[in-house]
Design a protein around this motif. Structure first.
Motif, PDB file in Angstrom:
ATOM      1  N   ALA A 233       0.827  -1.209   0.000  1.00 35.87           N
ATOM      2  CA  ALA A 233       0.000   0.000   0.000  1.00 35.87           C
ATOM      3  C   ALA A 233       0.863   1.262   0.000  1.00 35.87           C
ATOM      4  O   ALA A 233       0.554   2.250  -0.687  1.00 35.87           O
ATOM      5  CB  ALA A 233      -0.923  -0.013   1.218  1.00 35.87           C
ATOM      6  N   LEU A 234       1.936   1.247   0.766  1.00 36.74           N
ATOM      7  CA  LEU A 234       2.839   2.397   0.814  1.00 36.74           C
ATOM      8  C   LEU A 234       3.460   2.660  -0.554  1.00 36.74           C
ATOM      9  O   LEU A 234       3.540   3.811  -1.005  1.00 36.74           O
ATOM     10  CB  LEU A 234       3.941   2.144   1.846  1.00 36.74           C
ATOM     11  N   ALA A 235       3.894   1.594  -1.226  1.00 34.68           N
ATOM     12  CA  ALA A 235       4.510   1.753  -2.548  1.00 34.68           C
ATOM     13  C   ALA A 235       3.534   2.381  -3.535  1.00 34.68           C
ATOM     14  O   ALA A 235       3.911   3.264  -4.321  1.00 34.68           O
ATOM     15  CB  ALA A 235       4.981   0.396  -3.062  1.00 34.68           C
ATOM     16  N   THR A 236       2.275   1.950  -3.495  1.00 37.16           N
ATOM     17  CA  THR A 236       1.269   2.508  -4.409  1.00 37.16           C
ATOM     18  C   THR A 236       1.072   3.996  -4.167  1.00 37.16           C
ATOM     19  O   THR A 236       1.072   4.804  -5.109  1.00 37.16           O
ATOM     20  CB  THR A 236      -0.064   1.762  -4.230  1.00 37.16           C
ATOM     21  N   ARG A 237       0.920   4.369  -2.919  1.00 37.72           N
ATOM     22  CA  ARG A 237       0.699   5.788  -2.588  1.00 37.72           C
ATOM     23  C   ARG A 237       1.917   6.634  -2.938  1.00 37.72           C
ATOM     24  O   ARG A 237       1.775   7.755  -3.454  1.00 37.72           O
ATOM     25  CB  ARG A 237       0.386   5.914  -1.088  1.00 37.72           C
ATOM     26  N   LEU A 238       3.097   6.129  -2.665  1.00 38.28           N
ATOM     27  CA  LEU A 238       4.310   6.883  -2.972  1.00 38.28           C
ATOM     28  C   LEU A 238       4.444   7.118  -4.470  1.00 38.28           C
ATOM     29  O   LEU A 238       4.776   8.221  -4.918  1.00 38.28           O
ATOM     30  CB  LEU A 238       5.543   6.152  -2.446  1.00 38.28           C
ATOM     31  N   HIS A 239       4.197   6.072  -5.242  1.00 40.39           N
ATOM     32  CA  HIS A 239       4.318   6.199  -6.694  1.00 40.39           C
ATOM     33  C   HIS A 239       3.310   7.212  -7.239  1.00 40.39           C
ATOM     34  O   HIS A 239       3.638   8.007  -8.132  1.00 40.39           O
ATOM     35  CB  HIS A 239       4.116   4.838  -7.347  1.00 40.39           C
ATOM     36  N   GLU A 241       1.728   9.738  -5.513  1.00 36.13           N
ATOM     37  CA  GLU A 241       1.813  11.083  -4.946  1.00 36.13           C
ATOM     38  C   GLU A 241       3.181  11.725  -5.144  1.00 36.13           C
ATOM     39  O   GLU A 241       3.270  12.938  -5.364  1.00 36.13           O
ATOM     40  CB  GLU A 241       1.455  11.031  -3.464  1.00 36.13           C
ATOM     41  N   ALA A 242       4.254  10.942  -5.035  1.00 37.80           N
ATOM     42  CA  ALA A 242       5.598  11.512  -5.187  1.00 37.80           C
ATOM     43  C   ALA A 242       6.074  11.496  -6.627  1.00 37.80           C
ATOM     44  O   ALA A 242       7.078  12.122  -6.960  1.00 37.80           O
ATOM     45  CB  ALA A 242       6.587  10.762  -4.294  1.00 37.80           C
ATOM     46  N   ARG A 243       5.366  10.743  -7.475  1.00 41.65           N
ATOM     47  CA  ARG A 243       5.719  10.652  -8.897  1.00 41.65           C
ATOM     48  C   ARG A 243       7.133  10.114  -9.095  1.00 41.65           C
ATOM     49  O   ARG A 243       7.874  10.558  -9.967  1.00 41.65           O
ATOM     50  CB  ARG A 243       5.605  12.016  -9.573  1.00 41.65           C
ATOM     51  N   LEU A 244       7.509   9.162  -8.266  1.00 44.23           N
ATOM     52  CA  LEU A 244       8.833   8.537  -8.370  1.00 44.23           C
ATOM     53  C   LEU A 244       8.677   7.022  -8.384  1.00 44.23           C
ATOM     54  O   LEU A 244       7.813   6.472  -7.681  1.00 44.23           O
ATOM     55  CB  LEU A 244       9.727   8.941  -7.193  1.00 44.23           C
ATOM     56  N   PRO A 245       9.489   6.320  -9.160  1.00 41.81           N
ATOM     57  CA  PRO A 245       9.451   4.853  -9.135  1.00 41.81           C
ATOM     58  C   PRO A 245       9.860   4.329  -7.758  1.00 41.81           C
ATOM     59  O   PRO A 245      10.643   4.956  -7.038  1.00 41.81           O
ATOM     60  CB  PRO A 245      10.476   4.450 -10.201  1.00 41.81           C
ATOM     61  N   VAL A 246       9.330   3.181  -7.399  1.00 40.57           N
ATOM     62  CA  VAL A 246       9.620   2.551  -6.113  1.00 40.57           C
ATOM     63  C   VAL A 246      10.369   1.245  -6.369  1.00 40.57           C
ATOM     64  O   VAL A 246       9.918   0.406  -7.157  1.00 40.57           O
ATOM     65  CB  VAL A 246       8.332   2.283  -5.317  1.00 40.57           C
ATOM     66  N   VAL A 247      11.522   1.082  -5.701  1.00 46.91           N
ATOM     67  CA  VAL A 247      12.397  -0.067  -5.932  1.00 46.91           C
ATOM     68  C   VAL A 247      12.555  -0.857  -4.637  1.00 46.91           C
ATOM     69  O   VAL A 247      12.775  -0.282  -3.565  1.00 46.91           O
ATOM     70  CB  VAL A 247      13.785   0.375  -6.444  1.00 46.91           C
ATOM     71  N   ALA A 358       1.408   3.128  11.230  1.00 49.41           N
ATOM     72  CA  ALA A 358       0.415   3.173  10.160  1.00 49.41           C
ATOM     73  C   ALA A 358       1.043   3.620   8.849  1.00 49.41           C
ATOM     74  O   ALA A 358       2.027   4.377   8.838  1.00 49.41           O
ATOM     75  CB  ALA A 358      -0.719   4.124  10.539  1.00 49.41           C
ATOM     76  N   VAL A 359       0.459   3.164   7.756  1.00 43.12           N
ATOM     77  CA  VAL A 359       0.927   3.565   6.433  1.00 43.12           C
ATOM     78  C   VAL A 359       0.865   5.086   6.289  1.00 43.12           C
ATOM     79  O   VAL A 359       1.782   5.713   5.746  1.00 43.12           O
ATOM     80  CB  VAL A 359       0.084   2.883   5.333  1.00 43.12           C
ATOM     81  N   GLY A 360      -0.197   5.689   6.794  1.00 43.39           N
ATOM     82  CA  GLY A 360      -0.338   7.141   6.694  1.00 43.39           C
ATOM     83  C   GLY A 360       0.763   7.893   7.403  1.00 43.39           C
ATOM     84  O   GLY A 360       1.242   8.930   6.917  1.00 43.39           O
ATOM     85  N   GLU A 361       1.192   7.378   8.549  1.00 37.33           N
ATOM     86  CA  GLU A 361       2.277   8.027   9.295  1.00 37.33           C
ATOM     87  C   GLU A 361       3.577   7.969   8.510  1.00 37.33           C
ATOM     88  O   GLU A 361       4.321   8.962   8.434  1.00 37.33           O
ATOM     89  CB  GLU A 361       2.446   7.338  10.649  1.00 37.33           C
ATOM     90  N   VAL A 362       3.869   6.812   7.928  1.00 35.02           N
ATOM     91  CA  VAL A 362       5.084   6.672   7.125  1.00 35.02           C
ATOM     92  C   VAL A 362       5.011   7.584   5.908  1.00 35.02           C
ATOM     93  O   VAL A 362       5.990   8.249   5.552  1.00 35.02           O
ATOM     94  CB  VAL A 362       5.287   5.211   6.696  1.00 35.02           C
TER      95      VAL A 362
END
Length: 386
Positions: A233-239, A241-247, A358-362
């Motif tokens: 879930a964190l990877a999806t949100r980061l990709h 919202e941050a517009r950066l690939p997640v590795v 929580a995912v939101g906190e991270v």
């Protein structure tokens, strides 16, 4: 804690008090011993630069196991890195090749003694590390928080710093004793040029030169693990919202755990580099990450120690507490220390707080560090333009 309670000595041992000629005299050759593990070698590398500044004309040599050698092999403040072929010797022992083992062991000891070390620093504090300082016939041997009876092999004792303000800060007491500067914000991690070139080529091939977010979720210790579905879930949100690939980063033994993250809802967009690199190239790649998020594992220490913006999920342990001035944020409850101290690996003595992160906190913390990074780049560009 007053320094006189941190640094103590055995009767008749070497003790250079502040201002003494012994403390001020230059050392000719220094042996630094930290054999393993990857994360602990990374943290111990914090002493390299302070020692070089303290003894600029001495020969500085690190003794380490081969698997951790790539983390420090490129550090120019070290004159040499000597590896102990312990796996090879173990195979000889299991096969009953006693004579060959004895010959190789004697040759290795002769090599160490030929260096004529004046000072040995056992940063590991175990019998298997302290014995090498003794076998190398080093006259001044300091052990950091010695255990397993290894104090019998050294003639100076130093405790670990109980308040770890920065990664590697546990060695501040040792550096103080030697008259060196305390640990600063970065460790001495330095992959070789070949590792850095390999990392550069990998980024170019994956079209990630404009930045990426690294996830380091893998650890064998269950209390230190964050739920699989949280990572996806964190990877999806980061990709998004941050517009950066997640590795995804990890070792060859982490493939099964990586597969569970990739199979979870949202995990299909993650780039998987688990087991694709050796530790030297992994360190070089993490040094190029826009942001690193990880649990209490070696890769997280390596990233934070190279000054990368890092969100560390330490709900089960907290090896260090980074000040706000550093681009490091530690999330999770502050567990009560185990009986053997704040860096103990005895997770059974702690209550894990990983489930409460929580995912939101991270995500909020990650955005804070990313925004800070963007502001820093913008300020640098404005200064250059001015």
């Amino acid at each position: 804690m007053p320094h006189d309670t941190i640094a103590r000595q055995r009767p008749g041992s070497w003790t250079p008090p502040p201002g003494s000629p012994e403390r001020e005299s230059p050392q000719q050759a220094i042996l630094i011993i930290r054999l393993s593990t990857l994360g602990d070698v990374a943290l111990a590398s914090a002493v390299i630069d302070p020692l070089r500044r303290r003894y600029p004309h001495a020969r500085h040599v690190w003794l380490v196991y081969p698997e951790a050698e790539p983390l420090i092999a490129g550090n120019r403040a070290l004159d040499a890195v000597i590896t102990i072929p312990h796996s090879q010797w173990g195979r000889l022992l299991r096969r009953g090749r006693w004579l060959r083992l004895a010959r190789e062991g004697r040759a290795f000891i002769r090599r160490l003694r030929a260096e004529r070390f004046d000072l040995a620093l056992d940063l590991q504090g175990l019998w298997k590390s302290a014995i090498w300082a003794r076998l190398a016939a080093v006259p001044q041997r300091i052990g950091v928080a010695p255990r397993e009876g290894s104090s019998m092999l050294v003639n100076g004792l130093v405790e670990r710093n109980p308040t770890l303000a920065t990664p590697g800060g546990e060695y501040d007491a040792l550096l103080w004793r030697l008259g060196a500067d305390r640990v600063r914000s970065r460790l001495g991690i330095a992959p070789t040029r070949a590792a850095r070139e390999a990392a550069k080529e990998r980024l170019i091939g994956a079209e990630l030169t404009r930045g990426f977010i690294a996830l380091c979720p893998f650890t064998k210790r269950r209390p230190r693990q964050w739920p699989v579905e949280h990572w996806a879930a964190l990877a999806t949100r980061l990709h998004e919202e941050a517009r950066l690939p997640v590795v995804l980063f990890g070792g060859p033994r982490d493939h099964a755990a990586a597969a569970r993250i990739l199979a979870a809802p949202g995990g299909e967009g993650i780039i998987d580099w688990t087991g694709a690199t050796d530790i030297g190239e992994a360190a070089a790649l993490l040094a190029r990450a826009a942001l690193v998020i990880g649990v209490d594992t070696s890769l997280t220490h390596i990233a934070a120690g190279q000054g990368r913006p890092t969100v560390a999920l330490f709900g089960a342990t907290r090896p260090w507490r980074a000040p706000v001035s550093l681009p490091i944020r530690v999330l999770g409850q502050n567990p009560a220390p185990a009986p053997s101290g704040p860096r103990s690996s005895g997770d059974g003595a702690r209550t894990s707080g990983m489930q409460e992160i929580a995912v939101g906190e991270v995500l909020t913390t990650a955005h804070t560090l990313l925004d800070r990074r963007v502001d820093g780049v913008r300020s640098a560009m404005e200064r250059r333009g001015a």
